[in-house]
Design an enzyme around this catalytic site. Structure first.
Site, PDB file in Angstrom:
ATOM      1  N   SER A   1       0.844  -1.191   0.000  1.00 58.48           N
ATOM      2  CA  SER A   1       0.000   0.000   0.000  1.00 58.48           C
ATOM      3  C   SER A   1       0.878   1.239   0.000  1.00 58.48           C
ATOM      4  O   SER A   1       1.959   1.242   0.601  1.00 58.48           O
ATOM      5  CB  SER A   1      -0.907   0.015   1.238  1.00 58.48           C
ATOM      6  OG  SER A   1      -1.538   1.269   1.395  1.00 58.48           O
TER       7      SER A   1
ATOM      8  N   TYR B   1      -2.162  -1.473  10.213  1.00 55.08           N
ATOM      9  CA  TYR B   1      -2.263  -1.720   8.773  1.00 55.08           C
ATOM     10  C   TYR B   1      -0.989  -1.291   8.057  1.00 55.08           C
ATOM     11  O   TYR B   1      -0.424  -2.045   7.262  1.00 55.08           O
ATOM     12  CB  TYR B   1      -3.471  -0.962   8.222  1.00 55.08           C
ATOM     13  CG  TYR B   1      -3.623  -1.029   6.718  1.00 55.08           C
ATOM     14  CD1 TYR B   1      -4.194  -2.146   6.112  1.00 55.08           C
ATOM     15  CD2 TYR B   1      -3.224   0.027   5.911  1.00 55.08           C
ATOM     16  CE1 TYR B   1      -4.350  -2.212   4.730  1.00 55.08           C
ATOM     17  CE2 TYR B   1      -3.378  -0.026   4.531  1.00 55.08           C
ATOM     18  CZ  TYR B   1      -3.939  -1.142   3.943  1.00 55.08           C
ATOM     19  OH  TYR B   1      -4.076  -1.190   2.582  1.00 55.08           O
TER      20      TYR B   1
END
Length: 252
Positions: free
Chosen positions: A144, A157
């Site tokens: 990401s 995350y």
């Protein structure tokens, strides 16, 4: 067909960006095992692919709770026992709780790491022996652009995505001698259910477009096309890389 007769595991393959990727890979001749908890969505996806006469491959729903590492290992091992093994592994599934750093418990952090990282390691350990035997394999981890900084309230995350980058580079170095490539794809800000955590959708939309070089939102096809390329022989000399599919948000 770029991946005709290849056997693929994709986690989270019926939701978010996974749905379009599963359809793309099946259209190109692969048998795609959709590791998913969302039973209704997965079964609908499998039916759509089965009913699509232009699709050259197939999809099979595999119920799997990635939070249960032993179950994940056993399911993958059963697939490996079938003729052909697994050729391509795409570690796509992730969970993304959002709150202030000081509010997270260590148990919550560990749960995110288990689903986002440890399940991928477990699947890789299970399928790599078959790839080594065939002297061919593809592992793709979905990272990401949050890893590059600038996002609040996503600590577990973001840390998990950083771990996947490290996993990508380590495995690429170790498995290259077996003609197995390992890469990561970092999606930018795509309009999926993940955006629902933002309290101001319009403000977030403007924020995204201001940071991108390309002034349109990303489409699931942008990710699916990249994953198809990395799954095929066209990418056979690319390994250990993190490819940002983000409209020119991050450049380095």
């Amino acid at each position: 067909m770029l991946i005709k007769d290849k056997r693929v595991i994709i986690t989270g393959g019926a939701g978010g960006l996974g749905y379009t990727t599963t359809r793309k890979l099946a259209a190109e001749g692969a048998t795609v095992y959709v590791f998913e908890q969302k039973k209704e969505a997965a079964e609908q996806l499998v039916k759509e692919i089965s009913d699509d006469k232009s699709c050259h491959g197939s999809a099979i729903y595999v119920p799997c709770d990635l939070d249960n590492i032993e179950e994940t290992r056993n399911i993958a091992a059963e697939l490996m026992g079938k003729e052909g093994g697994i050729d391509i592994l795409i570690n796509n599934a992730a969970i993304y709780p959002s709150k202030e750093f000081l509010e997270y418990s260590i148990e919550e952090y560990r749960n995110v790491h288990r689903v986002n990282v440890e399940s991928g390691i477990t699947l890789a350990q299970t399928v790599v022996p078959g790839m080594i035997e065939k002297e061919w394999g593809r592992i793709i981890n979905i990272a990401s652009i949050t890893f590059y900084g600038g996002w609040e309230k996503l600590m577990p995350y973001v840390v998990s995505k950083g771990s996947l980058v490290g996993l990508t580079r380590s495995l690429a170095r170790e498995l290259g001698k077996h003609n197995i490539t390992v890469n990561a794809v970092s999606p930018g800000a795509f309009p999926t259910d993940a955006e629902k955590i933002h309290p101001d959708p319009e403000g977030y939309q403007q924020f995204v477009l201001e940071h991108q070089a390309l002034k349109r939102r990303g489409k699931p096809e942008d990710i699916a096309n990249t994953l198809l390329f990395l799954s095929s022989d066209m990418s056979g000399f690319i390994t250990g890389q993190v490819i940002n599919v983000d409209g020119g948000w991050v450049m380095h």
